[in-house]
Scaffold this motif. Structure first.
Motif, short mmCIF file in Angstrom:
data_model
loop_
_atom_site.label_atom_id
_atom_site.label_comp_id
_atom_site.label_asym_id
_atom_site.label_seq_id
_atom_site.Cartn_x
_atom_site.Cartn_y
_atom_site.Cartn_z
N VAL A 185 54.71 38.73 50.61
CA VAL A 185 54.20 37.88 49.53
C VAL A 185 52.70 37.65 49.68
CG1 VAL A 185 54.39 35.64 48.42
CG2 VAL A 185 56.45 36.80 49.24
N LEU A 186 52.28 37.19 50.84
CA LEU A 186 50.86 36.89 51.03
C LEU A 186 49.96 38.11 50.90
CD1 LEU A 186 50.87 34.18 53.87
CD2 LEU A 186 50.41 33.89 51.44
N PRO A 187 50.28 39.27 51.52
CA PRO A 187 49.41 40.44 51.31
C PRO A 187 49.32 40.86 49.85
CG PRO A 187 50.82 40.78 53.22
CD PRO A 187 51.30 39.54 52.55
N THR A 188 50.39 40.68 49.08
CA THR A 188 50.35 41.06 47.67
C THR A 188 49.42 40.15 46.88
OG1 THR A 188 52.62 41.85 47.83
CG2 THR A 188 51.75 41.49 45.62
N ALA A 189 49.38 38.87 47.23
CA ALA A 189 48.59 37.89 46.48
C ALA A 189 47.26 37.57 47.13
CB ALA A 189 49.40 36.60 46.32
N ARG B 115 35.10 39.36 46.92
CA ARG B 115 35.53 40.59 46.26
C ARG B 115 35.77 41.71 47.28
NH1 ARG B 115 34.84 41.03 40.72
NH2 ARG B 115 33.93 39.21 39.72
N GLY B 116 34.91 41.77 48.29
CA GLY B 116 35.10 42.78 49.33
C GLY B 116 36.38 42.58 50.11
N ILE B 117 36.66 41.32 50.48
CA ILE B 117 37.89 41.02 51.21
C ILE B 117 39.12 41.30 50.35
CG2 ILE B 117 39.23 39.17 52.29
CD1 ILE B 117 36.61 37.92 53.17
N ALA B 118 39.05 40.91 49.08
CA ALA B 118 40.18 41.14 48.18
C ALA B 118 40.46 42.64 48.02
CB ALA B 118 39.91 40.49 46.83
N ARG B 119 39.39 43.43 47.90
CA ARG B 119 39.58 44.88 47.75
C ARG B 119 40.11 45.50 49.04
NH1 ARG B 119 37.40 48.46 44.12
NH2 ARG B 119 36.11 46.77 43.26
N TRP B 120 39.66 44.96 50.18
CA TRP B 120 40.08 45.51 51.47
C TRP B 120 41.54 45.18 51.77
CZ3 TRP B 120 39.52 42.59 56.53
CH2 TRP B 120 39.95 43.37 57.61
N LYS B 121 41.94 43.96 51.42
CA LYS B 121 43.30 43.50 51.74
C LYS B 121 44.31 43.75 50.64
CE LYS B 121 42.75 41.65 55.83
NZ LYS B 121 43.52 42.11 57.00
N ALA B 122 43.87 44.26 49.51
CA ALA B 122 44.81 44.50 48.41
C ALA B 122 45.82 45.57 48.80
CB ALA B 122 44.05 44.96 47.16
N PRO B 123 47.09 45.39 48.40
CA PRO B 123 48.11 46.39 48.76
C PRO B 123 47.81 47.75 48.14
CG PRO B 123 48.95 44.85 47.11
CD PRO B 123 47.63 44.31 47.56
N LYS B 124 48.08 48.79 48.89
CA LYS B 124 47.84 50.16 48.44
C LYS B 124 48.98 50.58 47.49
CE LYS B 124 44.26 50.49 51.11
NZ LYS B 124 44.30 49.14 51.69
N THR B 125 48.59 50.98 46.27
CA THR B 125 49.58 51.37 45.27
C THR B 125 49.76 52.88 45.17
OG1 THR B 125 47.89 51.30 43.55
CG2 THR B 125 49.19 49.30 43.91
N GLY B 126 48.76 53.62 45.63
CA GLY B 126 48.85 55.08 45.53
C GLY B 126 49.67 55.68 46.65
N ARG B 127 49.98 56.96 46.54
CA ARG B 127 50.74 57.65 47.57
C ARG B 127 49.86 58.69 48.24
NH1 ARG B 127 56.79 58.86 45.08
NH2 ARG B 127 57.38 56.66 44.75
#
Length: 349
Positions: A251-255, A337-349
């Motif tokens: 939950v937390l990594p997604t948000a 913004r940098g932290i959010a982009r770095w910690k955002a869950p990876k959606t690609g394969r």
């Protein structure tokens, strides 16, 4: 076949060229300037509002005559959106430009690395090192207290909260959101300084800033956690993962992106607060690196005091300090913004 092509052209109707909005905007600006000059209006705001009104009316009128009422309504809505956007951006751009133009006069390395300890407020020289240090410590302490408490409270409300206790917590968070900053300062003043006799300090100001920051963190984190799909929680729980680990790892990594943005917005709100800091931290012209003892400077109070002196040198220092404060907020947002982009869950394969 030629009859079919002609039928399609007749059904499509006439349309205005793509350059029409630009031409209408240029004509509206020229007409606004002409009307303003003829009427003797000196304010840029007045001719700007006249030009905006002419642009909306002219866009709608031309579209009605050429494209019809239905398409004209669409162009009217588009014109209103663009005019509203410009009306919102122009004051912001003007504020930033004015601050930069006046703030760069004394903004240099000396100004950033020296205090006002040996310079009178009406004399040139001096700097804001003591104010920068105080602001960083006070805001840092407030964030250190409010972020963990706010995030954990939001997790309780979203993941565990049921019944009267959750409703009571939600109610008080909503009430705290609307508390004026001076009220938070008076509360800490009466409790920390008057009753407990702890004295003025940066920590006292941090407690008041915590009261202002906490509800913003709770509410923003709560909304971000609600956006996490329940399917992710159910999939994790179906695999036998405990709920606390599901919250921590799923939950937390997604948000985390939205949570970080909310925290930065809360920090940005409290960084410019003046009233509680003036009440609880007091003022000093010297460097005090200990936030738990004695008065301490801060950027908002420094700006207020310098501008209230009425001297040219003090005005220059106030504008330079305001520019530093804006830059500080901008850096915080870029880091978020940098932290959010770095910690955002990876959606690609």
């Amino acid at each position: 076949m030629s009859h079919t092509v002609n039928t399609r052209h007749s059904l499509r109707g006439a349309t205005l060229p793509k350059w029409t909005p630009w031409a209408v905007a240029a004509g509206s600006i020229a007409a606004g300037l002409g009307i303003s000059a003829a009427a003797g209006l000196d304010s840029n705001v007045q001719w700007g509002l006249i030009a905006a009104l002419l642009f909306v009316v002219a866009s709608y009128g031309i579209a009605v005559r050429v494209e019809g009422v239905r398409q004209a309504k669409d162009r009217l809505a588009t014109s209103l959106v663009w005019v509203s956007f410009i009306l919102a951006v122009v004051p912001l751009a003007s504020l930033v430009w004015e601050t930069v133009e006046r703030g760069v006069k004394v903004l240099d390395g000396y100004f950033l690395t020296h205090s006002m300890g040996v310079v009178a407020d009406v004399e040139p020289g001096g700097g804001i090192y003591h104010a920068i240090l105080g602001t960083l410590e006070q805001v840092g302490l407030a964030a250190l207290i409010s972020v963990p408490v706010g995030v954990l409270t939001a997790i309780y409300l979203v993941e565990y909260g049921r019944g009267k206790l959750a409703k009571a917590v939600t109610f008080f968070v909503d009430v705290m959101t609307g508390i004026p900053s001076i009220v938070a300062g008076l509360f800490i003043l009466s409790w920390w300084i008057v009753i407990l006799d702890m004295g003025y300090s940066g920590f006292a100001g941090s407690m008041a800033l915590t009261i202002l920051m906490l509800p913003v963190v709770v509410r923003s984190t709560e909304e971000m956690l609600k956006l996490v799909p329940n399917e992710l929680r159910e999939a994790s729980l179906a695999l036998g993962v405990p709920k606390w680990r599901t919250i921590l790892k799923v939950v937390l990594p997604t948000a985390i992106g939205g949570i970080t943005t909310g925290v930065m917005l809360a920090i940005a709100r409290i960084t410019g607060e003046t009233a509680p800091v003036l009440l609880l931290v007091w003022v000093t012209s010297f460097i005090n690196a200990n936030p738990f003892s004695d008065p301490q400077a801060s950027l908002p109070v420094y700006i207020y005091l310098q501008y209230s002196q009425g001297a040219d040198a003090a005005y220059d220092r106030a504008w330079a300090a305001a520019l530093v404060l804006i830059a500080f907020i901008m850096i915080l947002n870029l880091v978020a913004r940098g932290i959010a982009r770095w910690k955002a869950p990876k959606t690609g394969r």
